[in-house]
Design an enzyme around this catalytic site. Structure first.
Site, PDB file in Angstrom:
ATOM      1  N   ARG A 111     -33.261   8.974  11.988  1.00  0.00           N
ATOM      2  CA  ARG A 111     -34.261   7.936  11.705  1.00  0.00           C
ATOM      3  C   ARG A 111     -34.788   8.216  10.300  1.00  0.00           C
ATOM      4  NH1 ARG A 111     -37.576   4.362  14.801  1.00  0.00           N
ATOM      5  NH2 ARG A 111     -39.634   4.024  13.876  1.00  0.00           N
ATOM      6  N   HIS A 156     -32.101  -1.693  12.350  1.00  0.00           N
ATOM      7  CA  HIS A 156     -32.607  -0.985  13.539  1.00  0.00           C
ATOM      8  C   HIS A 156     -31.743  -1.396  14.727  1.00  0.00           C
ATOM      9  CE1 HIS A 156     -35.096   1.296  16.033  1.00  0.00           C
ATOM     10  NE2 HIS A 156     -36.208   0.587  16.059  1.00  0.00           N
ATOM     11  N   ASP A 159     -42.468  -8.667  14.399  1.00  0.00           N
ATOM     12  CA  ASP A 159     -42.599  -7.241  14.094  1.00  0.00           C
ATOM     13  C   ASP A 159     -43.854  -7.056  13.261  1.00  0.00           C
ATOM     14  OD1 ASP A 159     -42.043  -4.534  13.878  1.00  0.00           O
ATOM     15  OD2 ASP A 159     -40.489  -4.763  12.353  1.00  0.00           O
ATOM     16  N   ARG A 213     -35.138   0.759  25.760  1.00  0.00           N
ATOM     17  CA  ARG A 213     -34.653   1.645  24.708  1.00  0.00           C
ATOM     18  C   ARG A 213     -33.971   2.856  25.343  1.00  0.00           C
ATOM     19  NH1 ARG A 213     -36.916   1.907  19.617  1.00  0.00           N
ATOM     20  NH2 ARG A 213     -35.361   3.556  19.311  1.00  0.00           N
TER      21      ARG A 213
END
Length: 306
Positions: free
Chosen positions: A102, A129, A223, A291
């Site tokens: 990341r 992403h 977002d 996720r």
């Protein structure tokens, strides 16, 4: 061996197979059947950007698959403190079975992957992403919104927007993007998506009107307006994004059964109202949980692809 750096590198069939595998493993998990698909394997997790969901989902995921996660921040390793990326890549990949990174620059991730002897996963860069989009589409499937969806993305033309462009272009659905002027998506990434859309049949519309984008949509997503590293721009961005909040009035323009997605963290009263975030259309916590399951599917898929 395959890396997972951007959805651009994957076919529609491969993307769906990863998600299907994640759904299978999720079903096993709900029955408390944690199968050791990655028995005694090690996942190195390199964080140049901090995260709640990325760390917890990958660390929990590799553990539930029978392996071990190693959290490595800038303070823990020499990457970013003088050691070349290629040296770090060769060392870590000689000791671990898989690497998640990341970071900021997509080019750093790609350089690391080019020297790695094991699969490398993009946990987020400033450009893409992709693991989030696996979870998002899994959530769309579970909530009955994956059949001919119309997705409206409202907000910044950032890594999430770029990843939605890639997913739509690969899977062939309609994506409408509305950004303020001056905050549009990367022109090269958009051109790439448009070229792929010709083959998949995707309909990609990019503009500046959030209401036009949302009208009749089956999925609405947004977002944060100021991502990590943009904190000094926050006040200016709040002014520039006025009118782009997904509130009840805008959500009412979407389809009756539309769902609302957000990758989190969410800032109530900025990109989304508290009423929408906590309202009946919101599935953000199912999305957040996915996720874990989508990334377990990804890790097992990559292991099988060696």
């Amino acid at each position: 061996m395959r890396h997972f750096l951007t959805l651009r590198d994957y076919t529609k069939e491969e993307i769906l197979s990863i998600i299907d595998l994640g759904l299978q493993i999720k079903s096993e998990c709900k029955r408390r059947e944690h199968k050791p698909y990655l028995d005694k394997q090690t996942l190195a997790m390199i964080f140049e950007k901090s995260s709640t969901r990325t760390r917890v989902s990958f660390e929990t995921g590799i553990y539930q698959l029978g392996g071990q996660g190693l959290f490595l921040s800038n303070r823990d390793i020499h990457l970013g403190r003088g050691e070349p990326v290629k040296d770090t890549a060769r060392v870590i990949s000689s000791m671990c079975d898989m690497v998640m990174i990341r970071t900021f620059e997509q080019s750093m991730l790609e350089e690391f992957a080019s020297y790695s002897k094991v699969p490398v996963i993009n946990g987020l860069t400033d450009s893409y992403h992709p693991v989030q989009l696996l979870a998002d589409y899994m959530t769309m499937i579970e909530h009955g919104q994956a059949e001919n969806p119309v997705v409206a993305y409202v907000g910044d033309g950032n890594n999430m927007t770029h990843s939605w462009l890639m997913l739509a272009a690969k899977l062939g659905f309609e994506l409408r993007v509305a950004t303020p002027k001056g905050y549009e998506v990367d022109v090269a990434i958009l051109a790439d998506a448009m070229e792929m859309a010709v083959q998949s049949g995707a309909v990609i519309k990019v503009g500046n009107d959030p209401e036009e984008a949302i009208a009749g949509a089956t999925v609405v997503t947004t977002d944060t307006w100021a991502s990590m590293g943009q904190e000094d721009e926050k006040e200016q961005r709040i002014r520039d994004f006025a009118g782009y909040i997904v509130d009840e009035a805008k959500m009412a323009l979407a389809g009756q059964d539309a769902i609302f997605l957000h990758c989190l963290p969410a800032y109530r009263g900025q990109e989304v109202s508290a009423e929408v975030l906590e309202g009946p259309h919101s599935v953000i916590f199912d999305e957040a949980e996915n996720r874990l399951h989508a990334q377990k599917g990804l890790m097992v898929w990559l292991d099988r692809a060696r």
